[in-house]
Structure formats: C-alpha cells, structure tokens
Design a protein around this motif. Sequence first.
Motif, short mmCIF file in Angstrom:
data_model
loop_
_atom_site.label_atom_id
_atom_site.label_comp_id
_atom_site.label_asym_id
_atom_site.label_seq_id
_atom_site.Cartn_x
_atom_site.Cartn_y
_atom_site.Cartn_z
N PHE A 63 40.29 26.12 -14.24
CA PHE A 63 38.85 27.49 -13.27
C PHE A 63 38.31 26.15 -13.25
O PHE A 63 37.04 25.89 -12.13
CB PHE A 63 38.07 27.83 -14.97
CG PHE A 63 36.42 28.23 -14.57
CD1 PHE A 63 36.64 29.18 -13.58
CD2 PHE A 63 36.11 27.35 -15.55
CE1 PHE A 63 34.84 29.70 -13.46
CE2 PHE A 63 34.42 27.59 -14.88
CZ PHE A 63 34.09 29.01 -13.93
N MET A 64 37.88 25.13 -14.00
CA MET A 64 36.80 24.31 -13.68
C MET A 64 37.29 22.70 -12.51
O MET A 64 36.24 22.76 -11.45
CB MET A 64 37.06 22.77 -14.55
CG MET A 64 35.99 23.72 -15.66
SD MET A 64 34.19 24.02 -15.35
CE MET A 64 33.68 22.57 -15.45
N ALA A 65 38.51 23.25 -12.05
CA ALA A 65 39.00 22.05 -11.08
C ALA A 65 37.91 22.86 -10.02
O ALA A 65 37.94 22.62 -8.64
CB ALA A 65 40.80 22.45 -10.92
N GLY A 66 38.00 24.82 -9.30
CA GLY A 66 37.80 25.36 -8.49
C GLY A 66 36.51 25.54 -8.81
O GLY A 66 36.32 25.41 -7.11
N TYR A 67 35.67 25.20 -9.77
CA TYR A 67 34.52 25.58 -9.31
C TYR A 67 33.48 24.25 -8.77
O TYR A 67 33.05 24.57 -8.42
CB TYR A 67 34.27 25.33 -11.77
CG TYR A 67 32.46 25.19 -11.10
CD1 TYR A 67 31.59 26.38 -11.16
CD2 TYR A 67 32.18 24.13 -11.83
CE1 TYR A 67 30.53 25.83 -11.34
CE2 TYR A 67 30.88 24.24 -11.88
CZ TYR A 67 30.17 25.00 -11.64
OH TYR A 67 28.82 24.42 -11.99
N ARG A 68 34.55 23.44 -9.66
CA ARG A 68 34.25 21.44 -9.03
C ARG A 68 34.13 22.18 -7.30
O ARG A 68 33.27 21.26 -6.53
CB ARG A 68 34.97 20.53 -9.77
CG ARG A 68 34.51 20.13 -10.77
CD ARG A 68 35.31 19.23 -11.13
NE ARG A 68 34.72 18.82 -13.27
CZ ARG A 68 35.42 19.47 -13.80
NH1 ARG A 68 36.98 19.78 -13.41
NH2 ARG A 68 35.82 19.37 -14.55
N LYS A 69 35.29 22.50 -6.96
CA LYS A 69 35.73 22.04 -5.16
C LYS A 69 34.58 23.52 -4.42
O LYS A 69 33.91 22.89 -3.72
CB LYS A 69 36.82 22.73 -5.60
CG LYS A 69 37.71 23.07 -3.62
CD LYS A 69 38.93 23.68 -3.51
CE LYS A 69 38.93 23.46 -2.08
NZ LYS A 69 39.94 24.56 -2.17
N THR A 70 34.35 24.79 -5.79
CA THR A 70 33.47 25.13 -4.52
C THR A 70 31.63 24.54 -4.95
O THR A 70 30.99 25.10 -3.95
CB THR A 70 33.97 26.80 -5.14
OG1 THR A 70 35.02 26.98 -5.31
CG2 THR A 70 32.35 27.82 -4.77
N ARG A 71 31.51 24.20 -5.71
CA ARG A 71 30.33 23.50 -5.75
C ARG A 71 29.97 22.56 -4.50
O ARG A 71 28.84 22.43 -4.28
CB ARG A 71 29.89 23.37 -7.59
CG ARG A 71 28.72 22.41 -7.79
CD ARG A 71 28.89 21.22 -8.90
NE ARG A 71 30.18 20.35 -8.13
CZ ARG A 71 30.61 18.88 -9.61
NH1 ARG A 71 29.80 19.62 -10.30
NH2 ARG A 71 31.36 18.36 -9.01
N ASP A 72 31.32 21.75 -4.67
CA ASP A 72 31.03 20.39 -3.92
C ASP A 72 30.81 21.57 -2.85
O ASP A 72 30.23 20.40 -1.62
CB ASP A 72 32.01 19.70 -4.46
CG ASP A 72 32.40 18.24 -5.19
OD1 ASP A 72 31.32 18.74 -5.68
OD2 ASP A 72 33.39 18.38 -5.53
N GLU A 73 31.79 21.90 -1.96
CA GLU A 73 31.69 23.06 -0.74
C GLU A 73 30.00 23.08 -0.46
O GLU A 73 29.63 22.93 0.30
CB GLU A 73 32.70 23.50 -1.00
CG GLU A 73 33.97 23.38 -0.85
CD GLU A 73 35.29 24.42 -0.54
OE1 GLU A 73 35.02 25.39 -0.98
OE2 GLU A 73 36.44 24.18 -0.28
#
Length: 116
Positions: A63-73
């Motif tokens: 979840f956190m990996a997806g969250y970070r990726k989406t946040r950065d995008e």
Amino acid sequence: NDLLKETQQQVQKNIQSNQQFLQQEGQQVLENVKRNTGIESREDLKRWASDQLKLMNLCLAEFMAGYRKTRDEEVDRMVNEYFQEEDEKVKDTNVPPTIHKRKTSRKPKRRIRTAD
C-alpha cells in the motif's frame, strides 16, 4: 436513572446466560473452534498470529509503495502545471525569461562610503 438500572440488569442477565451456555456447551464449542480453525494450542495461535502480522506487514508495504508512487506523480503533475503557467506569463509579457523582473520590490542596497 431508570434506563441505567434497566441496562445494568440486562447486561447482568446476558452475562449469566452466556456463562450458563459456556458451562453447558463450552467443550463442544471449543472442539468446533479447534476443528474449524486448526488452532489447537497456544503455539498454534501464536503461529497463526505471527502469520497474520507478516501478511499485514506485506499489505502495508505494498500500500505504501503505491501511495508514494501516486503522491510523487501528483506532485510532479502539480509542479509541471505551475511552471507551465509561469512560462505562459513570461511569454505573455514578451520579456526574455532571464530579464523577467520579480513582482516584489526590494530596497536598493546601501553603498558603503570609503575615505579616499
């Protein structure tokens, strides 16, 4: 006050009912739980809890990996939009970007007088 007494009496009746049920049916319930879950001892329960914690950790990491990726995008998208707007403002003024003055005014620096 009457409602409180009524609620207390109901809770007490529920506790007594649960206690009687467990005394009469407790062993059968315990056997059903053991058979259906596969947990027969404390060690089995600890192993199961450990597995659940490992699974939770993996889920949280994903979840956190997806969250970070989406946040950065999203941050990249917002920054790009901002700079595109700023570039448009510069183009509208027909002033080269290196000469474009700031909107805020600064006080001029004071010169230090030296004795010659």
